[in-house]
Design an enzyme around this catalytic site. Sequence first.
Site, PDB file in Angstrom:
ATOM      1  N   THR A  43       0.827  -1.208   0.000  1.00 30.82           N
ATOM      2  CA  THR A  43       0.000   0.000   0.000  1.00 30.82           C
ATOM      3  C   THR A  43       0.862   1.259   0.000  1.00 30.82           C
ATOM      4  O   THR A  43       0.550   2.228  -0.714  1.00 30.82           O
ATOM      5  CB  THR A  43      -0.974  -0.006   1.189  1.00 30.82           C
ATOM      6  N   CYS A  44       1.949   1.248   0.746  1.00 28.09           N
ATOM      7  CA  CYS A  44       2.845   2.411   0.781  1.00 28.09           C
ATOM      8  C   CYS A  44       3.487   2.638  -0.584  1.00 28.09           C
ATOM      9  O   CYS A  44       3.664   3.774  -1.021  1.00 28.09           O
ATOM     10  CB  CYS A  44       3.912   2.234   1.855  1.00 28.09           C
ATOM     11  N   THR A  45       3.817   1.557  -1.266  1.00 24.42           N
ATOM     12  CA  THR A  45       4.402   1.659  -2.604  1.00 24.42           C
ATOM     13  C   THR A  45       3.375   2.207  -3.594  1.00 24.42           C
ATOM     14  O   THR A  45       3.701   3.079  -4.406  1.00 24.42           O
ATOM     15  CB  THR A  45       4.947   0.293  -3.066  1.00 24.42           C
TER      16      THR A  45
END
Length: 156
Positions: A43-45
């Site tokens: 999700t951060c990517t």
Amino acid sequence: MLSEGIKAPAFSGKDQDGNKISLASFKGKKLVLYFYPEDDTPTCTEQACNLRDNYALLKQNGFEVVGVSPDAGAKHLKFKAKYSLPFTLIADSDMKIINKYGVWGEKNMYGRKYMGIIRYTFVINEKGKIQAIIRKPKVKQHAEEIIRKFEEAKLK
């Protein structure tokens, strides 16, 4: 908890290259200060890549972008290089900025409760005030969401 319309808390930290970055570095500019849990997680990517893919649009609208997580500078450097991220990442290992912005708290994943970074984005205007706060950003449409929320906040 911070709210829209107040002065953004001053901060300073080191970026992925070890350079000092502070809120004062962005005086007179619009700043997207986004907090995320960890480099190189799915999700951060997705969130970082959405900001990367729409970076020209954000710049065209006058925004500077800075990501903040508790990861070390070396990990940020690898993350930035791996995904060709054109913006700064602050290593907030001591969590001073994270705590100032109130983004550390209880999370719940699959019924398991734990403490961690709550994904927030603060859009700070040229005068250093929080223009918009995006709680639980839509990571695949984050850049468009930032521009829309900033414009909506100007109309209030």
